[in-house]
Write a protein that holds these residues in place. Sequence first.
Motif, PDB file in Angstrom:
ATOM      1  N   ILE A  13       3.116  -0.853   4.314  1.00  0.00           N
ATOM      2  CA  ILE A  13       2.761   0.503   3.882  1.00  0.00           C
ATOM      3  C   ILE A  13       4.073   1.139   3.420  1.00  0.00           C
ATOM      4  CG2 ILE A  13       1.958   2.779   4.636  1.00  0.00           C
ATOM      5  CD1 ILE A  13       0.548   1.270   7.005  1.00  0.00           C
ATOM      6  N   ALA A  14       4.111   1.614   2.168  1.00  0.00           N
ATOM      7  CA  ALA A  14       5.319   2.264   1.657  1.00  0.00           C
ATOM      8  C   ALA A  14       5.088   3.766   1.602  1.00  0.00           C
ATOM      9  CB  ALA A  14       5.657   1.728   0.274  1.00  0.00           C
ATOM     10  N   THR A  15       6.013   4.523   2.156  1.00  0.00           N
ATOM     11  CA  THR A  15       5.904   5.982   2.117  1.00  0.00           C
ATOM     12  C   THR A  15       7.069   6.557   1.310  1.00  0.00           C
ATOM     13  OG1 THR A  15       7.085   6.186   4.213  1.00  0.00           O
ATOM     14  CG2 THR A  15       4.684   6.152   4.324  1.00  0.00           C
TER      15      THR A  15
ATOM     16  N   LEU B 112       0.860  -1.187   0.000  1.00  0.00           N
ATOM     17  CA  LEU B 112       0.000   0.000   0.000  1.00  0.00           C
ATOM     18  C   LEU B 112       0.898   1.240   0.000  1.00  0.00           C
ATOM     19  CD1 LEU B 112      -3.006   0.939   0.257  1.00  0.00           C
ATOM     20  CD2 LEU B 112      -2.617   1.083   2.726  1.00  0.00           C
ATOM     21  N   VAL B 113       0.829   2.019  -1.077  1.00  0.00           N
ATOM     22  CA  VAL B 113       1.680   3.210  -1.188  1.00  0.00           C
ATOM     23  C   VAL B 113       0.876   4.429  -0.748  1.00  0.00           C
ATOM     24  CG1 VAL B 113       3.159   4.575  -2.711  1.00  0.00           C
ATOM     25  CG2 VAL B 113       2.806   2.142  -3.181  1.00  0.00           C
ATOM     26  N   ALA B 114       1.358   5.118   0.277  1.00  0.00           N
ATOM     27  CA  ALA B 114       0.681   6.324   0.750  1.00  0.00           C
ATOM     28  C   ALA B 114       1.031   7.466  -0.200  1.00  0.00           C
ATOM     29  CB  ALA B 114       1.130   6.644   2.168  1.00  0.00           C
ATOM     30  N   VAL B 115       0.033   7.960  -0.947  1.00  0.00           N
ATOM     31  CA  VAL B 115       0.320   9.010  -1.926  1.00  0.00           C
ATOM     32  C   VAL B 115      -0.351  10.323  -1.504  1.00  0.00           C
ATOM     33  CG1 VAL B 115       0.769   7.522  -3.924  1.00  0.00           C
ATOM     34  CG2 VAL B 115      -1.580   8.184  -3.414  1.00  0.00           C
ATOM     35  N   SER B 116       0.390  11.411  -1.770  1.00  0.00           N
ATOM     36  CA  SER B 116      -0.112  12.726  -1.372  1.00  0.00           C
ATOM     37  C   SER B 116      -0.346  13.631  -2.574  1.00  0.00           C
ATOM     38  CB  SER B 116       0.916  13.398  -0.457  1.00  0.00           C
ATOM     39  OG  SER B 116       2.110  13.641  -1.198  1.00  0.00           O
ATOM     40  N   GLY B 117       0.055  13.173  -3.765  1.00  0.00           N
ATOM     41  CA  GLY B 117       0.005  14.042  -4.943  1.00  0.00           C
ATOM     42  C   GLY B 117       1.304  14.800  -5.128  1.00  0.00           C
ATOM     43  N   GLY B 118       2.236  14.625  -4.195  1.00  0.00           N
ATOM     44  CA  GLY B 118       3.549  15.269  -4.287  1.00  0.00           C
ATOM     45  C   GLY B 118       4.534  14.411  -5.068  1.00  0.00           C
ATOM     46  N   LYS B 119       5.714  14.972  -5.289  1.00  0.00           N
ATOM     47  CA  LYS B 119       6.686  14.302  -6.172  1.00  0.00           C
ATOM     48  C   LYS B 119       7.205  12.980  -5.613  1.00  0.00           C
ATOM     49  CE  LYS B 119      10.592  16.741  -4.161  1.00  0.00           C
ATOM     50  NZ  LYS B 119       9.886  16.954  -2.886  1.00  0.00           N
TER      51      LYS B 119
ATOM     52  N   GLU C 137      16.180  14.383  -2.353  1.00  0.00           N
ATOM     53  CA  GLU C 137      14.909  15.005  -2.742  1.00  0.00           C
ATOM     54  C   GLU C 137      14.985  15.574  -4.171  1.00  0.00           C
ATOM     55  OE1 GLU C 137      13.560  17.795   0.209  1.00  0.00           O
ATOM     56  OE2 GLU C 137      11.507  17.425  -0.458  1.00  0.00           O
ATOM     57  N   ARG C 138      16.138  16.126  -4.505  1.00  0.00           N
ATOM     58  CA  ARG C 138      16.348  16.706  -5.835  1.00  0.00           C
ATOM     59  C   ARG C 138      16.207  15.620  -6.920  1.00  0.00           C
ATOM     60  NH1 ARG C 138      21.235  18.010  -8.577  1.00  0.00           N
ATOM     61  NH2 ARG C 138      21.031  19.903  -9.836  1.00  0.00           N
ATOM     62  N   GLU C 139      16.631  14.412  -6.580  1.00  0.00           N
ATOM     63  CA  GLU C 139      16.561  13.315  -7.545  1.00  0.00           C
ATOM     64  C   GLU C 139      15.116  12.811  -7.714  1.00  0.00           C
ATOM     65  OE1 GLU C 139      20.969  12.306  -5.959  1.00  0.00           O
ATOM     66  OE2 GLU C 139      19.372  10.863  -5.530  1.00  0.00           O
ATOM     67  N   ALA C 140      14.351  12.834  -6.631  1.00  0.00           N
ATOM     68  CA  ALA C 140      12.938  12.434  -6.737  1.00  0.00           C
ATOM     69  C   ALA C 140      12.192  13.420  -7.634  1.00  0.00           C
ATOM     70  CB  ALA C 140      12.295  12.371  -5.352  1.00  0.00           C
ATOM     71  N   ALA C 141      12.500  14.712  -7.473  1.00  0.00           N
ATOM     72  CA  ALA C 141      11.864  15.733  -8.329  1.00  0.00           C
ATOM     73  C   ALA C 141      12.297  15.535  -9.781  1.00  0.00           C
ATOM     74  CB  ALA C 141      12.227  17.130  -7.838  1.00  0.00           C
ATOM     75  N   ALA C 142      13.585  15.251  -9.988  1.00  0.00           N
ATOM     76  CA  ALA C 142      14.097  15.045 -11.350  1.00  0.00           C
ATOM     77  C   ALA C 142      13.413  13.843 -12.001  1.00  0.00           C
ATOM     78  CB  ALA C 142      15.610  14.843 -11.315  1.00  0.00           C
ATOM     79  N   TYR C 143      13.213  12.788 -11.222  1.00  0.00           N
ATOM     80  CA  TYR C 143      12.569  11.572 -11.754  1.00  0.00           C
ATOM     81  C   TYR C 143      11.158  11.902 -12.266  1.00  0.00           C
ATOM     82  CZ  TYR C 143      10.538   6.854 -11.858  1.00  0.00           C
ATOM     83  OH  TYR C 143       9.894   5.701 -12.240  1.00  0.00           O
TER      84      TYR C 143
ATOM     85  N   SER D 131       5.950  10.713  -3.331  1.00  0.00           N
ATOM     86  CA  SER D 131       5.050   9.557  -3.276  1.00  0.00           C
ATOM     87  C   SER D 131       4.644   9.090  -4.671  1.00  0.00           C
ATOM     88  CB  SER D 131       3.823   9.861  -2.417  1.00  0.00           C
ATOM     89  OG  SER D 131       3.119  10.978  -2.904  1.00  0.00           O
ATOM     90  N   LEU D 132       4.468  10.042  -5.614  1.00  0.00           N
ATOM     91  CA  LEU D 132       4.109   9.618  -6.978  1.00  0.00           C
ATOM     92  C   LEU D 132       5.305   8.959  -7.670  1.00  0.00           C
ATOM     93  CD1 LEU D 132       1.732  12.473  -8.226  1.00  0.00           C
ATOM     94  CD2 LEU D 132       1.136  10.227  -7.300  1.00  0.00           C
TER      95      LEU D 132
END
Lengths: 305, 63
Positions: free
Chosen positions: A161-163, A51-58, A211-217, A60-61
Amino acid sequence: MKCSRCGGTAVINMRQHRLRLCGEHFVEWFTSITQRTIEKHEMFDQTDRVLVAVSGGKDSLALWDVLLRLGYEAQGLYISLGIDGEIGYSDSSLHMCHQFVSEHHPEATLHVVDIEDEYGQSIPTLARTKQRGRGKPCSVCGLVKRHVMNRVARDGDFAAIATGHNLDDEVAVLMQNTLHWQTGYLARQAPVLKEREGLARKVKPLVRIYEREAAAYTLIRGIEYIYDECPYAKGSTTNFYKGLLNQLERKSSGAKQQFYLQFLQARTSGAVSFAEERDADLHPCRQCAQPTTAGDLCAFCRLWE
Amino acid sequence: MVTVIYRDKTWEVKPGSSVRHIVDKAGLNPESILAVRDGKLINEETITQNGDTIKLVTVVSGG
């Protein structure tokens, strides 16, 4: 700037890894690091439902996308908190999650829990009613999200639960806990929180990712995410520490990674140890049956009394 | 000229400078910024051209 793998034009320079990558090789690298983290910490395997907890942010997506691309049975959970902040924050966040599914993984399942619909009050209203959090609903929000995530994971028989916590999130918390010598928290901070009676396992597959790499992805994969942060997160202590750590990283590349990974290594090897608070007497809440150390009712159920 | 967008601010700079130079001049930390041109991520050594629109994306979030 050339890609270290193919010589094409690099889109990102990861100084801490001495690696410059083009879009294609960056996505390959990101995917591989995530898979290695899952395996190293034995978070879950291909037979598990996650179960992936998603917030609509970079973050979690990005996590949901990479898990689905890796072939895991990963279902999303969005918890609608009823936060507006004059930008329709919760509505926009949910929209991003639906858009992600329809554009990238139409076969994926997204569970939505609307707090106001299910329990009668939004998070900001609840925090005001209960006069908790000194004008900010963050502590109430955390409590409610933990409860709902656990409930959905247990009801749906998910293995974990994956965050989307990334390395910057973890290192900011580590810095705060170290500066305040919060030994109980330092003993527990880890990429995996094992399941216990009534509590689902929690895992953080992006703990090796800046965090910069998650945004880049997300940008490279064409995933739209909510740029606005939660209106209540503005001026938060965590963001203050992230700013400090990025100043350090600018002067000394790899500082964040070294601080976090060497902390984990030192604790695992026994070079440092912290007195863990003993597991207090956990018993089921009379109302919801989730584990609690409080009396009859857990903190979540007491909120709605 | 080159148009630079960061959060709700927009300004113009002369073409021919690198993304890194624009980020530095704006007083931003490159560790917390990504640069995007025409919806595509670009590296910090990219030299800007006349007519470019460069969006600087902050990557720090959470609370």
